[in-house]
Enzyme design. Structure first.
Site, PDB file in Angstrom:
ATOM      1  N   ASN A   8       0.862  -1.186   0.000  1.00 34.89           N
ATOM      2  CA  ASN A   8       0.000   0.000   0.000  1.00 34.89           C
ATOM      3  C   ASN A   8       0.901   1.240   0.000  1.00 34.89           C
ATOM      4  O   ASN A   8       1.469   1.595   1.029  1.00 34.89           O
ATOM      5  CB  ASN A   8      -0.882  -0.022   1.260  1.00 34.89           C
ATOM      6  CG  ASN A   8      -1.722   1.234   1.404  1.00 34.89           C
ATOM      7  OD1 ASN A   8      -1.833   2.025   0.479  1.00 34.89           O
ATOM      8  ND2 ASN A   8      -2.304   1.427   2.585  1.00 34.89           N
ATOM      9  N   HIS A  88      -9.682   1.279   5.084  1.00 32.71           N
ATOM     10  CA  HIS A  88      -8.395   1.453   5.780  1.00 32.71           C
ATOM     11  C   HIS A  88      -8.601   2.419   6.952  1.00 32.71           C
ATOM     12  O   HIS A  88      -9.388   3.374   6.854  1.00 32.71           O
ATOM     13  CB  HIS A  88      -7.354   2.007   4.799  1.00 32.71           C
ATOM     14  CG  HIS A  88      -5.965   1.975   5.358  1.00 32.71           C
ATOM     15  ND1 HIS A  88      -5.519   2.894   6.266  1.00 32.71           N
ATOM     16  CD2 HIS A  88      -4.945   1.105   5.168  1.00 32.71           C
ATOM     17  CE1 HIS A  88      -4.268   2.606   6.602  1.00 32.71           C
ATOM     18  NE2 HIS A  88      -3.891   1.512   5.939  1.00 32.71           N
ATOM     19  N   GLU A 160      -5.491  -5.079  10.874  1.00 38.58           N
ATOM     20  CA  GLU A 160      -4.501  -4.021  11.054  1.00 38.58           C
ATOM     21  C   GLU A 160      -4.772  -3.291  12.370  1.00 38.58           C
ATOM     22  O   GLU A 160      -5.585  -2.341  12.396  1.00 38.58           O
ATOM     23  CB  GLU A 160      -4.575  -3.018   9.905  1.00 38.58           C
ATOM     24  CG  GLU A 160      -4.291  -3.617   8.552  1.00 38.58           C
ATOM     25  CD  GLU A 160      -3.648  -2.601   7.622  1.00 38.58           C
ATOM     26  OE1 GLU A 160      -2.534  -2.864   7.167  1.00 38.58           O
ATOM     27  OE2 GLU A 160      -4.246  -1.551   7.379  1.00 38.58           O
ATOM     28  N   GLY A 166       2.409   2.130  11.234  1.00 40.22           N
ATOM     29  CA  GLY A 166       3.413   3.189  11.161  1.00 40.22           C
ATOM     30  C   GLY A 166       4.129   3.489  12.474  1.00 40.22           C
ATOM     31  O   GLY A 166       4.854   4.475  12.569  1.00 40.22           O
TER      32      GLY A 166
HETATM   33  C1  PEP Z   1      -1.009   0.266   6.397  1.00 38.97           C
HETATM   34  O1  PEP Z   1      -1.153   1.483   6.397  1.00 38.97           O
HETATM   35  O2  PEP Z   1      -1.858  -0.484   5.877  1.00 38.97           O
HETATM   36  C2  PEP Z   1       0.183  -0.273   7.006  1.00 38.97           C
HETATM   37  C3  PEP Z   1       0.209  -1.543   7.296  1.00 38.97           C
HETATM   38  O3  PEP Z   1       1.181   0.640   7.217  1.00 38.97           O
HETATM   39  P1  PEP Z   1       2.632   0.347   7.842  1.00 38.97           P
HETATM   40  O4  PEP Z   1       3.147  -0.931   7.226  1.00 38.97           O
HETATM   41  O5  PEP Z   1       3.451   1.539   7.452  1.00 38.97           O
HETATM   42  O6  PEP Z   1       2.439   0.213   9.320  1.00 38.97           O
END
Ligand code: PEP
Length: 239
Positions: A8, A88, A160, A166
């Site tokens: 992504n 998301h 997630e 992040g």
């Molecule tokens: C995301 O935003 O879907 C994500 C997993 O971000 P990151 O890998 O940067 O934590």
């Protein structure tokens, strides 16, 4: 067995970065897993390769028509897009996307034969107050209610945890395993379908060994670390 690894890009990379990105992906990406890359809408036409499939980061709730600024499922389909990230946490939080909007987006995906990657996860507060399973159950049942078994069998879920996106902090192997089982069980018992469940949140080269140990994981959704094609390819190889 091959797993699904989704990149992504979010609102990253400029047109001048894209040539190098695609060159590096074509040079470095192995066929160890099935790969989906979700670039910005404007970069989609440049991402043509046999090495991965294309995804979009969002989709309009509308059909083609007078909806300035929107990109529809029909337009995505005609641009060779196969997957769409829906719900998301950044869209839920920054654009106030609620379940009713997310449902309309899922509907658009199913209508045009696009595979939705539905993101679900708890906030830090939810986790600290032991509300994770309650939040996930409510989100999944509210969002998926009313869709046919045939549609839902195409769905992919990305677990997630919002506190992990992040931040560099990831749940333990046991936590991920338990939540993935929990999600699969809810969907199996409510809708009689088996879905793939991915993990997303601070996936990096440094924690991929740990994530490999999660027994019931069907793949990964990678944000930040997917903006560098060499790093992303390395993670795919290590997974
Ligand atoms: C995301 O935003 O879907 C994500 C997993 O971000 P990151 O890998 O940067 O934590």
């Amino acid at each position: 067995m091959k797993k699904l690894v989704v990149a992504n890009h979010k609102a990253n990379l400029s047109m001048s970065d894209i040539g190098d990105y695609i060159f590096n992906i074509n040079t470095n990406l192995s066929d160890k897993h099935n790969i989906v890359i979700c670039p910005s809408y404007i970069h989609i036409p440049f991402f043509t390769s046999e090495k991965f499939e294309l995804g979009a980061q969002d989709v309009s709730i509308y059909d083609n028509g007078s909806y300035t600024g929107e990109v529809t499922s029909e337009q995505l389909k005609s641009s060779n897009v196969k997957y769409v990230i829906v719900g998301h946490s950044e869209r839920r939080e920054l654009f106030d996307e609620k379940e009713n909007i997310i449902k309309l987006k899922l509907k658009q995906c199913f209508k045009n034969d696009l595979i939705p990657i539905l993101c679900v996860g708890e906030t830090k507060d939810d986790k600290l107050s032991n509300r994770t399973s309650q939040v996930l159950r409510r989100t999944l049942l509210e969002t998926l209610n009313g869709f046919s078994k045939e549609d839902l069998s195409k769905l992919v879920i990305a677990y997630e945890p919002i506190w992990s996106i992040g931040t560099g902090i990831t749940p333990t192997i046991k936590e991920i395993e338990e939540i993935i089982s929990f999600i699969k069980d809810i969907i199996r018992s409510a809708y009689k379908v088996d879905v793939k469940v991915l993990y997303g949140g601070s996936v990096k080269e440094e924690n991929i060994d740990k994530l490999k140990e999660v027994g019931n994981l069907d793949g990964l959704l990678i944000g930040g670390a997917s903006n560098n094609a060499i790093t992303f390819s390395k993670i795919v190889d290590l997974f």
